[in-house]
Design a protein around this motif. Structure first.
Motif, PDB file in Angstrom:
ATOM      1  N   LEU A 155    -121.901  26.176 -29.517  1.00  0.00           N
ATOM      2  CA  LEU A 155    -122.627  26.485 -28.289  1.00  0.00           C
ATOM      3  C   LEU A 155    -121.785  27.256 -27.281  1.00  0.00           C
ATOM      4  CD1 LEU A 155    -124.571  23.129 -27.738  1.00  0.00           C
ATOM      5  CD2 LEU A 155    -125.412  25.265 -28.727  1.00  0.00           C
ATOM      6  N   PHE A 156    -120.566  26.799 -27.035  1.00  0.00           N
ATOM      7  CA  PHE A 156    -119.750  27.462 -26.016  1.00  0.00           C
ATOM      8  C   PHE A 156    -119.435  28.917 -26.383  1.00  0.00           C
ATOM      9  CE2 PHE A 156    -119.050  23.103 -24.629  1.00  0.00           C
ATOM     10  CZ  PHE A 156    -119.072  23.240 -23.246  1.00  0.00           C
ATOM     11  N   ASP A 161    -111.674  28.315 -25.469  1.00  0.00           N
ATOM     12  CA  ASP A 161    -110.481  27.482 -25.347  1.00  0.00           C
ATOM     13  C   ASP A 161    -110.672  26.268 -26.249  1.00  0.00           C
ATOM     14  OD1 ASP A 161    -108.868  25.138 -24.114  1.00  0.00           O
ATOM     15  OD2 ASP A 161    -107.995  26.894 -23.172  1.00  0.00           O
ATOM     16  N   LEU A 162    -109.923  26.225 -27.329  1.00  0.00           N
ATOM     17  CA  LEU A 162    -110.111  25.181 -28.332  1.00  0.00           C
ATOM     18  C   LEU A 162    -109.895  23.789 -27.756  1.00  0.00           C
ATOM     19  CD1 LEU A 162    -110.645  24.375 -31.260  1.00  0.00           C
ATOM     20  CD2 LEU A 162    -108.210  24.707 -31.727  1.00  0.00           C
ATOM     21  N   ARG A 163    -108.861  23.628 -26.934  1.00  0.00           N
ATOM     22  CA  ARG A 163    -108.558  22.303 -26.381  1.00  0.00           C
ATOM     23  C   ARG A 163    -109.689  21.829 -25.462  1.00  0.00           C
ATOM     24  NH1 ARG A 163    -105.785  20.006 -21.921  1.00  0.00           N
ATOM     25  NH2 ARG A 163    -104.705  18.066 -22.490  1.00  0.00           N
ATOM     26  N   SER A 198    -113.811  17.999 -24.756  1.00  0.00           N
ATOM     27  CA  SER A 198    -115.167  17.843 -24.216  1.00  0.00           C
ATOM     28  C   SER A 198    -116.103  17.296 -25.291  1.00  0.00           C
ATOM     29  CB  SER A 198    -115.690  19.181 -23.690  1.00  0.00           C
ATOM     30  OG  SER A 198    -114.895  19.671 -22.632  1.00  0.00           O
ATOM     31  N   ALA A 199    -115.941  17.770 -26.532  1.00  0.00           N
ATOM     32  CA  ALA A 199    -116.775  17.290 -27.634  1.00  0.00           C
ATOM     33  C   ALA A 199    -116.507  15.816 -27.917  1.00  0.00           C
ATOM     34  CB  ALA A 199    -116.512  18.128 -28.887  1.00  0.00           C
ATOM     35  N   ILE A 200    -115.239  15.418 -27.869  1.00  0.00           N
ATOM     36  CA  ILE A 200    -114.896  14.005 -28.081  1.00  0.00           C
ATOM     37  C   ILE A 200    -115.536  13.142 -27.003  1.00  0.00           C
ATOM     38  CG2 ILE A 200    -113.003  12.338 -28.046  1.00  0.00           C
ATOM     39  CD1 ILE A 200    -111.250  14.501 -29.318  1.00  0.00           C
ATOM     40  N   ALA A 201    -115.488  13.621 -25.755  1.00  0.00           N
ATOM     41  CA  ALA A 201    -116.041  12.849 -24.643  1.00  0.00           C
ATOM     42  C   ALA A 201    -117.561  12.798 -24.665  1.00  0.00           C
ATOM     43  CB  ALA A 201    -115.559  13.449 -23.313  1.00  0.00           C
ATOM     44  N   LEU A 229    -112.648  19.178 -15.355  1.00  0.00           N
ATOM     45  CA  LEU A 229    -111.192  19.150 -15.185  1.00  0.00           C
ATOM     46  C   LEU A 229    -110.509  20.144 -16.111  1.00  0.00           C
ATOM     47  CD1 LEU A 229    -110.566  15.298 -14.859  1.00  0.00           C
ATOM     48  CD2 LEU A 229    -110.345  17.008 -13.048  1.00  0.00           C
ATOM     49  N   LEU A 230    -110.940  20.193 -17.351  1.00  0.00           N
ATOM     50  CA  LEU A 230    -110.360  21.127 -18.301  1.00  0.00           C
ATOM     51  C   LEU A 230    -110.654  22.565 -17.907  1.00  0.00           C
ATOM     52  CD1 LEU A 230    -111.271  19.222 -21.581  1.00  0.00           C
ATOM     53  CD2 LEU A 230    -108.957  19.669 -20.757  1.00  0.00           C
TER      54      LEU A 230
END
Length: 246
Positions: free
Chosen positions: A126-127, A136-138, A143-146, A210-211
């Motif tokens: 999506l992103f 930005d992979l990180r 974000s996916a984990i959260a 935040l990221l």
């Protein structure tokens, strides 16, 4: 029974059920559609507003992306699984399931795992597809984990609260409104935004914000996001078990 065996047994049934249902069959494509609309629609609007009103809408991109991808995407998959649960409740499939070799715990684990995997994987689609921000992979990974636990939380909410699809539709509308509340936190003064933390979907959105802002110290927020949502999911799961045994 192994989870892989449960997948092989139930996944083809779910695919057929989704295909037969006109609503859920298009809902699963909704996140992709939203990403395409954002990709083609937002940049021209941003340029037009900047030209006419000298207002830079790019500063609100985190709000837009957090709402549609971090909030809406897992809600969509949670709703699809939730409506499958309601169909199975109406058809008394879940009652019959209790006398089959498939344990109820294995069934619930399958229902929880599927939306997590779908949500987690789709974030990496999506992103980049929306193409509003640099890849930005990180940022996407954390974000996916959260956000991933939001999907099973929503699915079990439907199974635990709604009695049928009519109530499910009403619940879906209510969830859509509640999902908008954490957006207010983005504009709240420092410290006050934590008041919105009672809403589980606030935490994954906060992780993304935040990221996006370049903050590297987000692990506590990730842990809270995952832990809080899993806690709420377990409460809905207990309620779901009670409903099945009534």
């Amino acid at each position: 029974m192994k989870l892989s065996t449960v997948f092989r047994s139930l996944a083809p049934i779910d695919i057929r059920s989704i295909r037969r249902d006109s609503m859920t069959s298009w809902m699963i494509f909704l996140p992709i559609l939203m990403a395409l609309v954002i990709r083609w629609g937002v940049p021209p609007i941003t340029a037009r507003v900047m030209e006419q009103y000298n207002v830079d809408l790019t500063q609100y991109y985190p709000v837009l992306l957090a709402y549609f991808f971090i909030g809406m995407c897992p809600m969509v998959f949670g709703a699809v699984i939730g409506f499958l649960l309601l169909d199975e409740k109406d058809d008394r499939t879940l009652t019959a399931l209790q006398v089959t070799p498939l344990p109820l715990s294995g069934y619930v684990l399958y229902r929880v795992t599927v939306p997590i995997l779908l949500t987690f994987g789709l974030m990496f689609v999506l992103f980049p597809l929306a193409n509003l921000t640099p890849f930005d992979l990180r940022t996407i990974l954390l974000s996916a984990i959260a956000a991933a636990p939001t999907a099973p939380m929503m699915a079990l909410l439907f199974g635990a609260i709604a009695q049928n699809k009519v109530q499910g539709f009403a619940l879906l509308k209510l969830i859509g409104i509640i999902l908008m509340v954490p957006i207010v936190a983005y504009f709240a003064p420092a410290g006050w935004e934590l008041l919105f933390g009672i809403i589980p979907t606030y935490w994954p959105m906060k992780v993304y914000w935040l990221l996006y802002a370049g903050d590297t110290n987000v692990w506590l927020y990730v842990v809270v996001a995952v832990g809080y949502q899993l806690l709420v999911t377990s409460l809905f799961a207990r309620r779901f078990y009670k409903v099945l045994h009534q």
